[in-house]
Scaffold this motif. Structure first.
Motif, short mmCIF file in Angstrom:
data_model
loop_
_atom_site.label_atom_id
_atom_site.label_comp_id
_atom_site.label_asym_id
_atom_site.label_seq_id
_atom_site.Cartn_x
_atom_site.Cartn_y
_atom_site.Cartn_z
N GLN A 393 -9.74 2.04 0.81
CA GLN A 393 -8.85 3.20 0.76
C GLN A 393 -7.43 2.82 1.21
O GLN A 393 -6.75 3.57 1.90
CB GLN A 393 -9.39 4.34 1.62
CG GLN A 393 -10.60 5.05 1.03
CD GLN A 393 -10.25 5.83 -0.24
OE1 GLN A 393 -9.57 6.84 -0.19
NE2 GLN A 393 -10.71 5.32 -1.38
N SER A 394 -7.02 1.62 0.78
CA SER A 394 -5.68 1.13 1.11
C SER A 394 -5.18 0.24 -0.02
O SER A 394 -5.97 -0.23 -0.85
CB SER A 394 -5.68 0.36 2.43
OG SER A 394 -6.49 -0.80 2.32
N ALA A 395 -3.87 0.01 -0.06
CA ALA A 395 -3.29 -0.83 -1.10
C ALA A 395 -1.97 -1.38 -0.62
O ALA A 395 -1.39 -0.91 0.37
CB ALA A 395 -3.10 -0.03 -2.39
N LEU A 408 -0.96 -0.59 3.25
CA LEU A 408 -1.02 0.75 3.85
C LEU A 408 -2.22 1.50 3.31
O LEU A 408 -2.70 1.24 2.20
CB LEU A 408 0.25 1.55 3.48
CG LEU A 408 1.60 0.99 3.95
CD1 LEU A 408 2.74 1.75 3.29
CD2 LEU A 408 1.72 1.07 5.47
N SER A 409 -2.71 2.45 4.12
CA SER A 409 -3.76 3.34 3.63
C SER A 409 -3.16 4.29 2.60
O SER A 409 -1.94 4.44 2.51
CB SER A 409 -4.37 4.14 4.78
OG SER A 409 -3.42 5.09 5.26
N PHE A 410 -4.01 4.93 1.80
CA PHE A 410 -3.51 5.85 0.79
C PHE A 410 -2.66 6.95 1.43
O PHE A 410 -1.60 7.31 0.91
CB PHE A 410 -4.67 6.47 0.01
CG PHE A 410 -5.36 5.48 -0.91
CD1 PHE A 410 -4.82 4.23 -1.16
CD2 PHE A 410 -6.56 5.82 -1.54
CE1 PHE A 410 -5.45 3.32 -2.00
CE2 PHE A 410 -7.20 4.92 -2.39
CZ PHE A 410 -6.65 3.67 -2.62
N ASP A 411 -3.11 7.49 2.56
CA ASP A 411 -2.35 8.54 3.24
C ASP A 411 -1.02 8.00 3.76
O ASP A 411 0.01 8.69 3.69
CB ASP A 411 -3.15 9.13 4.40
CG ASP A 411 -4.29 10.02 3.90
OD1 ASP A 411 -4.23 10.49 2.75
OD2 ASP A 411 -5.25 10.23 4.69
N GLU A 412 -1.02 6.76 4.24
CA GLU A 412 0.22 6.16 4.72
C GLU A 412 1.21 5.91 3.58
O GLU A 412 2.44 6.04 3.77
CB GLU A 412 -0.09 4.85 5.46
CG GLU A 412 -0.74 5.04 6.82
CD GLU A 412 -1.18 3.72 7.43
OE1 GLU A 412 -1.28 3.67 8.68
OE2 GLU A 412 -1.41 2.74 6.69
N ILE A 413 0.68 5.54 2.41
CA ILE A 413 1.54 5.37 1.25
C ILE A 413 2.25 6.66 0.92
O ILE A 413 3.47 6.70 0.69
CB ILE A 413 0.72 4.88 0.02
CG1 ILE A 413 0.28 3.42 0.25
CG2 ILE A 413 1.54 5.00 -1.27
CD1 ILE A 413 -0.65 2.90 -0.81
N ILE A 414 1.52 7.77 0.93
CA ILE A 414 2.10 9.09 0.63
C ILE A 414 3.16 9.43 1.68
O ILE A 414 4.29 9.84 1.34
CB ILE A 414 1.01 10.17 0.59
CG1 ILE A 414 0.05 9.90 -0.58
CG2 ILE A 414 1.64 11.56 0.47
CD1 ILE A 414 -1.16 10.82 -0.60
#
Length: 420
Positions: A393-395, A408-414
């Motif tokens: 759940q990160s990229a 970063l995690s998906f939420d951190e990317i947002i």
């Protein structure tokens, strides 16, 4: 193959950003002058334009798109904006508003059946402003100031403001008598339209496109010489205030404008830019005392102007002024598996709801082709989603300009993109 109707145009994405830029600036300037937007119907009763614009004008006689509806009513696609706004002012009893004048603006398509020329179309978009309810030279000057502000705010320099006074109704009557005496002995040398106008509205002969170079037009009496004292004082007040504000202008005593409802101050703005075209007028307008009463409204006066956005864009092009293109997106999501494509759709939904512009590949192309698509879309950032990214759940968020990446995690990317 069905094609776009003659005299109209498709405004494609490669050009529409220019329109968005222009319209946004026009809205901002209108609000700075405390004008509020009004939206009127695309079609109105034909009688509205016959009465308001004038039965002797080319607009009414030759250029209107008129049709009978299923109730056998005669309707017309609006050829100009002032008459519908005045109709709305009367119908909605705006004369009772506490604040006068009522200051309105509009951005709307207009329709005239005329020969297509450079910058002129049968469907065109007008930005117009109207101030209704008060007769005061300061309002006239405000209009002219706003007009110059608009064009100068885009960086245009080759501008010429031309003004005149058509006087009040009594002054016009005296002037029309003088024009009849001047033109009648040789009216047979003029076009058929002018031969009709000599009886219905002789001032329109001065505005004729065919006979504008005739020696009698050039030697015609000056309307200023027929203005009564009140009309002269009004015009002098307008000029004095323009001088105080440093707004340059020229007086053209043959300027009468093409619509019948104008009185007192009339004006046009022209472009002197090389390559702009044979028709140099950018914008025009004037005061219309008596128009509301002509339409069975209250004894109120108004003033306004309208400009063609098409011709504004043409003037910008002639002076080499480029409109900035807000091209690109914040994030492009590249995917490597069907599961990743599905997850990308969910992530896009969350990003867009947070105000982040984002896109992905919908053709199931290889990663290299997706990265090329991200470049074409001028994406500021990219992420690549595969099985490993879904499991964690990160990229890695990659900034395209520098090549720098951050895991970063998906939420951190947002959250990061929202902050940026």
């Amino acid at each position: 193959m069905i094609q776009v109707p003659r005299g109209t145009q498709d405004i494609l994405p490669s050009e529409s950003y220019k329109w968005q830029f222009v319209e946004k600036k026009l809205f901002e300037i209108a609000k700075n002058y405390n004008y509020d937007e009004i939206r009127t119907p695309v079609f109105e009763s034909t009688d509205l334009f016959v009465r308001a614009v004038g039965g002797s004008t080319d607009i009414v006689n030759k250029e209107m798109y008129t049709f009978q509806d299923k109730g056998d009513r005669s309707l017309t696609l609006r050829p100009e904006g002032t008459a519908p706004v005045v109709r709305s002012y009367i119908e909605n009893k705006m004369q009772h508003n506490v604040e006068q004048p009522v200051k309105l603006f509009y951005v709307a398509p207009m329709f005239r059946y005329e020969r297509k020329q450079k910058g002129r179309y049968r469907q065109f978009v007008q930005f117009g402003v109207e101030a209704i309810g008060v007769e005061d030279p300061l309002i006239d000057v405000e209009m002219l100031s706003m007009l110059m502000h608009i064009y100068q705010s885009f960086g245009l320099k080759n501008l010429k403001l031309v003004i005149n006074s058509i006087g009040d109704i009594d002054s016009r009557a005296q002037y029309n008598k003088a024009l009849v005496e001047h033109f009648s002995p040789r009216i047979g040398e003029f076009c058929q339209d002018c031969q009709t106008r000599i009886d219905s509205n002789p001032m329109r002969i001065l505005d004729c496109k065919k006979d504008r170079d005739h020696e009698l037009v050039k030697s015609a009496p000056r309307i200023y010489d027929y203005l009564n004292d009140e009309s002269k004082a009004y015009f002098e007040s307008v000029k004095t205030k323009l001088d105080e504000l440093g707004i340059k202008y020229e007086v053209d005593y043959n300027l009468v404008r093409g619509l019948d409802y104008y009185t007192h101050t009339a004006f046009e703005l022209m472009s002197d830019a090389e390559g702009f075209g044979a028709i140099t007028t950018l914008c025009g307008g004037g005061r219309y005392n008596g128009l509301l009463e002509m339409m069975d409204g209250p004894d109120k006066t108004g003033i306004g102007f309208a400009l063609s956005i098409e011709r504004l864009l043409l003037a910008l092009e002639a002076e080499g002024i480029e409109i900035p293109e807000n091209k690109g997106i914040d994030l492009y999501i590249c995917t490597m598996t069907d599961e990743a494509r599905d997850a990308a759709g969910t992530l896009l939904h969350k990003l867009r709801k947070r105000g982040i512009s984002a896109d992905m590949d919908y053709e199931n192309r290889k990663l290299k082709a997706q990265m090329k698509d991200a470049d074409r879309k001028n994406a500021q950032y990219t992420v690549v989603l595969g099985d490993d990214e879904l499991n964690s759940q990160s990229a890695s968020l990659k900034e395209m300009a520098t090549g720098e990446t951050e895991k970063l995690s998906f939420d951190e990317i947002i959250n990061t993109l929202e902050e940026l």
